[in-house]
Design a protein around this motif. Structure first.
Motif, PDB file in Angstrom:
ATOM      1  N   PRO A  73       0.810  -1.233   0.000  1.00  0.00           N
ATOM      2  CA  PRO A  73       0.000   0.000   0.000  1.00  0.00           C
ATOM      3  C   PRO A  73       0.839   1.277   0.000  1.00  0.00           C
ATOM      4  O   PRO A  73       0.485   2.247  -0.680  1.00  0.00           O
ATOM      5  N   HIS A  74       1.945   1.282   0.739  1.00  0.00           N
ATOM      6  CA  HIS A  74       2.799   2.476   0.786  1.00  0.00           C
ATOM      7  C   HIS A  74       3.379   2.765  -0.597  1.00  0.00           C
ATOM      8  O   HIS A  74       3.394   3.910  -1.048  1.00  0.00           O
ATOM      9  N   TRP A  75       3.828   1.732  -1.280  1.00  0.00           N
ATOM     10  CA  TRP A  75       4.367   1.914  -2.621  1.00  0.00           C
ATOM     11  C   TRP A  75       3.298   2.424  -3.573  1.00  0.00           C
ATOM     12  O   TRP A  75       3.553   3.300  -4.400  1.00  0.00           O
ATOM     13  N   LEU A  76       2.085   1.862  -3.475  1.00  0.00           N
ATOM     14  CA  LEU A  76       1.001   2.314  -4.349  1.00  0.00           C
ATOM     15  C   LEU A  76       0.741   3.804  -4.176  1.00  0.00           C
ATOM     16  O   LEU A  76       0.526   4.521  -5.148  1.00  0.00           O
ATOM     17  N   GLY A  81       9.900   2.561  -1.904  1.00  0.00           N
ATOM     18  CA  GLY A  81      10.046   1.203  -1.421  1.00  0.00           C
ATOM     19  C   GLY A  81       9.803   0.190  -2.510  1.00  0.00           C
ATOM     20  O   GLY A  81       9.949   0.463  -3.695  1.00  0.00           O
ATOM     21  N   GLU A  82       9.414  -1.004  -2.090  1.00  0.00           N
ATOM     22  CA  GLU A  82       9.189  -2.117  -3.011  1.00  0.00           C
ATOM     23  C   GLU A  82       7.718  -2.203  -3.403  1.00  0.00           C
ATOM     24  O   GLU A  82       6.847  -1.933  -2.570  1.00  0.00           O
ATOM     25  N   PRO A  83       7.412  -2.610  -4.625  1.00  0.00           N
ATOM     26  CA  PRO A  83       6.027  -2.674  -5.059  1.00  0.00           C
ATOM     27  C   PRO A  83       5.201  -3.776  -4.404  1.00  0.00           C
ATOM     28  O   PRO A  83       3.982  -3.709  -4.388  1.00  0.00           O
TER      29      PRO A  83
END
Length: 87
Positions: A73-76, A81-83
């Motif tokens: 969710p953070h990447w979205l 970060g990582e996807p």
């Protein structure tokens, strides 16, 4: 105190989210995998394509997308970060 993006940034956030959602869909389902992912998410294919074009993605749809794809969710939201979440 938590801060929220200014209203003028919402369009950029939506376009960036659409790009990241599309990139995960293409990686996991291929260039023409939209109908398959839409079915797994539980929305019509045309609705999913609208999301990938920058329309607002409802919470239920993005949460199901995260569940189905294991997207982070953070990447979205940020692109940092990582996807994908660690399994």
């Amino acid at each position: 105190m938590e801060t929220y993006p200014q209203p003028s940034n919402w369009q950029t956030i939506k376009v960036d989210l659409a790009y990241r959602v599309r990139s995960i869909r293409e990686e996991l389902y291929g260039q023409n995998g939209g109908p398959l992912l839409a079915r797994e998410i539980g929305v019509p294919f045309r609705t999913w394509m609208n999301y990938e074009e920058g329309c607002t993605i409802p919470a239920q749809a993005i949460l199901r997308f995260i569940e189905v794809t294991n997207a982070d969710p953070h990447w979205l939201l940020t692109g940092d970060g990582e996807p994908y979440r660690a399994r």
